[in-house]
Write an enzyme that holds these catalytic residues in place. Structure first.
Site, PDB file in Angstrom:
ATOM      1  N   ASP A  11       0.860  -1.181   0.000  1.00 37.06           N
ATOM      2  CA  ASP A  11       0.000   0.000   0.000  1.00 37.06           C
ATOM      3  C   ASP A  11       0.897   1.233   0.000  1.00 37.06           C
ATOM      4  O   ASP A  11       1.761   1.383   0.870  1.00 37.06           O
ATOM      5  CB  ASP A  11      -0.898   0.022   1.235  1.00 37.06           C
ATOM      6  CG  ASP A  11      -1.954  -1.082   1.191  1.00 37.06           C
ATOM      7  OD1 ASP A  11      -2.290  -1.547   0.095  1.00 37.06           O
ATOM      8  OD2 ASP A  11      -2.432  -1.480   2.268  1.00 37.06           O
ATOM      9  N   ASP A 130     -13.464  -4.289  -1.678  1.00 36.95           N
ATOM     10  CA  ASP A 130     -13.307  -4.136  -0.234  1.00 36.95           C
ATOM     11  C   ASP A 130     -14.661  -4.424   0.396  1.00 36.95           C
ATOM     12  O   ASP A 130     -15.644  -3.725   0.130  1.00 36.95           O
ATOM     13  CB  ASP A 130     -12.835  -2.724   0.119  1.00 36.95           C
ATOM     14  CG  ASP A 130     -11.447  -2.436  -0.433  1.00 36.95           C
ATOM     15  OD1 ASP A 130     -10.681  -3.392  -0.632  1.00 36.95           O
ATOM     16  OD2 ASP A 130     -11.132  -1.244  -0.664  1.00 36.95           O
TER      17      ASP A 130
END
Length: 252
Positions: A11, A130
Site C-alpha cells: 500500500d 473491499d
C-alpha cells in the site's frame, strides 16, 4: 492442480509503503522499490501496489513509481489507485505494469470494466472489492479506500464484474484486514465456488497456517498479505516450503 500464488501487497502513500489495521492507523513499512526487489529474491509470485489515497485525493497513480518498479523487478505486478479511464490504464501498462486494479471507479461506472476488458484484455483487469459484513446479514462493498459504504451486495457485485469481463477479483475483508486472525473463509469460499475467474484472498493473514487454511478450505487461487511480509514475520521461502509440506501446490 493449479499452483497457488503468494502475493505481497504494498500500500503506497506519499511514495512510501504503509500498513494499518482495518484500513486505518497507518505506519511506514519502507521504500516500495527496495521492498519489491527483496520480494523477487524471496520468491514472491506476483506483487500488488495500491496507491491507497489516490481516489480520495483525486489524483492519478504515480506513473514514475510504476516505471521504477518495472525497471527493477521481473515478476508480474498489479497497480491500483486513482484509475478512472482507458487512458489511465494505457499509461500504467506502458510504464511496465502487467495488470491494473480498479475499485471505486468500477462501482461508480461499471461499464468501465467492459471497456477495459475489450481494450486491453480480461487478463489485465483486476477488480478489487473491499467488503465488510453488514449488520443485516450480507457482505457490503465499500469504496474510497474503505471509507464509504455502497449498500451493494459483495456476491452480486462479484458476479456482475465477472460478466462484464474482469479477469480476476482481489477480495479484501475489511473486518479481517490487519488483525492477523485469519482470512475471511466464508465470503472467500463463496466467491471462489460461485465464479469461474480467480479469487485473490486478502485480509487477516497472521500465520503460515492461515495460508494453508484458506487454500485448503476455499478454492481461491492466490493469497495476499502485507504486514507479515513487510516486517519479516513470515519469510516467503519458509511459507512456501511449509505449504509444500502440507501438499498445497506452490512454486518454489
Amino acid at each position: 492442480m493449479i499452483t497457488k500464488r503468494i502475493i505481497p501487497c504494498l500500500d503506497i502513500k506519499d511514495g512510501q509503503t504503509v500498513k494499518g489495521i482495518n484500513f486505518v492507523d497507518l505506519r511506514s513499512a519502507g521504500d516500495p522499490v527496495e521492498l519489491a526487489k527483496a520480494y523477487v529474491l524471496q520468491g514472491a509470485d506476483e506483487l500488488v501496489f495500491l496507491d491507497i489515497t489516490a481516489t480520495i485525493e483525486g489524483r492519478r497513480t504515480f506513473v514514475e513509481l510504476v516505471k521504477k518498479i518495472g525497471q527493477n523487478i521481473n515478476i508480474p505486478f498489479t497497480v491500483g489507485g486513482g484509475i478512472n479511464s482507458i487512458e489511465d490504464v494505457g499509461r500504467l501498462l506502458q510504464a511496465g505494469a502487467d495488470k491494473i486494479s480498479i475499485n471505486s471507479s468500477a462501482v461508480k461506472n461499471p461499464t468501465l470494466i467492459d471497456q477495459l476488458a475489450v481494450e486491453f484484455g480480461a487478463q489485465c483487469v483486476v477488480i478489487a472489492i473491499d467488503s465488510r459484513f453488514h449488520e443485516h446479514g450480507f457482505n457490503e462493498v465499500y469504496v474510497h479506500g474503505g471509507r464509504t459504504p455502497t449498500g451493494i451486495n459483495t456476491i452480486e457485485w462479484a458476479k456482475e464484474v465477472q460478466e462484464r469481463g474482469a479477469g480476476e477479483i482481489l477480495l479484501t475483508s475489511m473486518d479481517h484486514d490487519g488483525t492477523k486472525q485469519g482470512f475471511a473463509l466464508d465470503i472467500t469460499g463463496t466467491l471462489a465456488t460461485t465464479l469461474s475467474i480467480p479469487i485473490i484472498a486478502s485480509g487477516g493473514a497472521g500465520t503460515k497456517e492461515h495460508f494453508e487454511e484458506v487454500f485448503r478450505i476455499t478454492q481461491c487461487e492466490a493469497a495476499l498479505a502485507a504486514s507479515v511480509f513487510h516486517f519479516g514475520e513470515i519469510p516467503i521461502p519458509e511459507l512456501k516450503f511449509f505449504l509444500r509440506e502440507k501438499d498445497i501446490p506452490v512454486r518454489l
